[in-house]
Design a protein around this motif. Structure first.
Motif, PDB file in Angstrom:
ATOM      1  N   TRP A  26       9.879  11.060  -3.069  1.00  6.99           N
ATOM      2  CA  TRP A  26       9.142  10.172  -3.970  1.00  6.99           C
ATOM      3  C   TRP A  26       7.646  10.442  -3.983  1.00  6.99           C
ATOM      4  N   ASN A  27       7.169  11.456  -3.258  1.00 10.43           N
ATOM      5  CA  ASN A  27       5.724  11.711  -3.173  1.00 10.43           C
ATOM      6  C   ASN A  27       5.041  11.774  -4.522  1.00 10.43           C
ATOM      7  N   ASP A  28       5.697  12.399  -5.507  1.00 10.74           N
ATOM      8  CA  ASP A  28       5.072  12.538  -6.819  1.00 10.74           C
ATOM      9  C   ASP A  28       5.270  11.300  -7.689  1.00 10.74           C
ATOM     10  N   LYS A  29       6.073  10.342  -7.233  1.00  5.57           N
ATOM     11  CA  LYS A  29       6.361   9.141  -8.023  1.00  5.57           C
ATOM     12  C   LYS A  29       5.706   7.883  -7.464  1.00  5.57           C
ATOM     13  N   VAL A  30       5.384   7.907  -6.177  1.00  3.76           N
ATOM     14  CA  VAL A  30       4.836   6.726  -5.506  1.00  3.76           C
ATOM     15  C   VAL A  30       3.459   7.060  -4.964  1.00  3.76           C
ATOM     16  N   GLN A  31       2.467   6.289  -5.395  1.00  3.46           N
ATOM     17  CA  GLN A  31       1.113   6.501  -4.892  1.00  3.46           C
ATOM     18  C   GLN A  31       1.049   6.137  -3.414  1.00  3.46           C
ATOM     19  N   PRO A  32       0.231   6.861  -2.648  1.00  4.83           N
ATOM     20  CA  PRO A  32       0.121   6.546  -1.217  1.00  4.83           C
ATOM     21  C   PRO A  32      -0.339   5.104  -1.006  1.00  4.83           C
ATOM     22  N   LEU A  33       0.144   4.494   0.063  1.00  4.63           N
ATOM     23  CA  LEU A  33      -0.266   3.130   0.388  1.00  4.63           C
ATOM     24  C   LEU A  33      -1.725   3.121   0.828  1.00  4.63           C
ATOM     25  N   LYS A  34      -2.456   2.109   0.380  1.00  6.48           N
ATOM     26  CA  LYS A  34      -3.866   1.969   0.741  1.00  6.48           C
ATOM     27  C   LYS A  34      -4.049   0.661   1.497  1.00  6.48           C
ATOM     28  N   VAL A  35      -3.365   0.582   2.646  1.00  6.56           N
ATOM     29  CA  VAL A  35      -3.425  -0.620   3.462  1.00  6.56           C
ATOM     30  C   VAL A  35      -3.400  -0.197   4.929  1.00  6.56           C
ATOM     31  N   SER A  36      -4.068  -0.965   5.752  1.00  2.00           N
ATOM     32  CA  SER A  36      -4.082  -0.666   7.190  1.00  2.00           C
ATOM     33  C   SER A  36      -3.392  -1.790   7.948  1.00  2.00           C
ATOM     34  N   ALA A  37      -3.094  -1.517   9.204  1.00  3.03           N
ATOM     35  CA  ALA A  37      -2.491  -2.543  10.057  1.00  3.03           C
ATOM     36  C   ALA A  37      -3.409  -3.766  10.153  1.00  3.03           C
ATOM     37  N   SER A  38      -4.709  -3.531  10.230  1.00  2.00           N
ATOM     38  CA  SER A  38      -5.672  -4.650  10.300  1.00  2.00           C
ATOM     39  C   SER A  38      -5.667  -5.466   9.016  1.00  2.00           C
ATOM     40  N   ASP A  39      -5.528  -4.779   7.864  1.00  2.00           N
ATOM     41  CA  ASP A  39      -5.437  -5.495   6.588  1.00  2.00           C
ATOM     42  C   ASP A  39      -4.234  -6.431   6.589  1.00  2.00           C
ATOM     43  N   ILE A  40      -3.094  -5.915   7.039  1.00  2.00           N
ATOM     44  CA  ILE A  40      -1.864  -6.710   7.047  1.00  2.00           C
ATOM     45  C   ILE A  40      -2.032  -7.918   7.966  1.00  2.00           C
ATOM     46  N   LEU A  41      -2.522  -7.691   9.173  1.00  2.00           N
ATOM     47  CA  LEU A  41      -2.691  -8.787  10.132  1.00  2.00           C
ATOM     48  C   LEU A  41      -3.736  -9.803   9.683  1.00  2.00           C
ATOM     49  N   GLY A  42      -4.770  -9.329   8.991  1.00  2.00           N
ATOM     50  CA  GLY A  42      -5.839 -10.216   8.539  1.00  2.00           C
ATOM     51  C   GLY A  42      -5.569 -10.878   7.202  1.00  2.00           C
ATOM     52  N   GLY A  43      -4.417 -10.580   6.595  1.00  2.00           N
ATOM     53  CA  GLY A  43      -4.098 -11.166   5.287  1.00  2.00           C
ATOM     54  C   GLY A  43      -4.956 -10.611   4.167  1.00  2.00           C
ATOM     55  N   LYS A  44      -5.507  -9.407   4.382  1.00  2.00           N
ATOM     56  CA  LYS A  44      -6.350  -8.769   3.373  1.00  2.00           C
ATOM     57  C   LYS A  44      -5.514  -7.763   2.589  1.00  2.00           C
ATOM     58  N   ASN A  45      -5.981  -7.399   1.412  1.00  2.00           N
ATOM     59  CA  ASN A  45      -5.328  -6.384   0.586  1.00  2.00           C
ATOM     60  C   ASN A  45      -3.849  -6.735   0.376  1.00  2.00           C
ATOM     61  N   THR A  46      -3.613  -7.947  -0.086  1.00  2.00           N
ATOM     62  CA  THR A  46      -2.242  -8.441  -0.227  1.00  2.00           C
ATOM     63  C   THR A  46      -1.447  -7.673  -1.285  1.00  2.00           C
TER      64      THR A  46
END
Length: 145
Positions: A26-46
């Motif tokens: 799926w590399n050419d069909k799905v854009q890379p994720l732009k989220v970090s573990a800190s974002d997830i834990l901090g409720g950022k970049n939902t």
């Protein structure tokens, strides 16, 4: 610490999700994720956190249904033929048909996932102004889009 264990978990999850996307081709069909573990834990970049959850669901279903044939597909999906029904109360539906015909009129849908298609009702218009319309896919590319 407890927070560090959570960060390590999400970093591992993000890494494995990236590898699974690559392994699925799926590399050419799905854009890379732009989220970090800190974002997830901090409720950022939902938005990206939600996209991660969707991708994990797709990957999980794809893996689970591999022997049955995947219901999850990231290829383009669109309707190629459809019928339209109308209703005044949202419960009793009447298919659009050409004047004097009882058979539902079949409209041509799209030829690809990018094009917006205007579908004129022409001779298949409801006999009066209506409150509800229902689009019923009849044929499609991949899955009903």
């Amino acid at each position: 610490t407890d927070r560090q264990a959570k960060v390590d978990f999400f970093e591992l999850l993000l890494s494995k999700a990236g590898h699974a996307i690559k392994a699925a081709g799926w590399n050419d069909k799905v854009q890379p994720l732009k989220v970090s573990a800190s974002d997830i834990l901090g409720g950022k970049n939902t938005v990206e956190s939600n996209r991660l959850l969707q991708l994990l669901c797709y990957l999980g279903l794809r893996k689970k249904l591999q022997n049955v044939g995947s219901l999850v597909d990231v290829e383009d999906q669109y309707v190629t033929k459809l019928s339209i029904a109308w209703s005044e109360n949202g419960q009793d539906w009447t298919p659009l048909a050409a004047m004097g015909e009882s058979k539902p009129f079949v409209f041509e849908g799209c030829g690809d996932a990018e094009t917006i298609r205007f579908v004129p009702l022409g001779v298949a218009q409801p006999p009066r102004a209506v409150r509800h319309i229902r689009l019923q896919p009849l044929e499609w590319h991949n899955h009903p889009g």
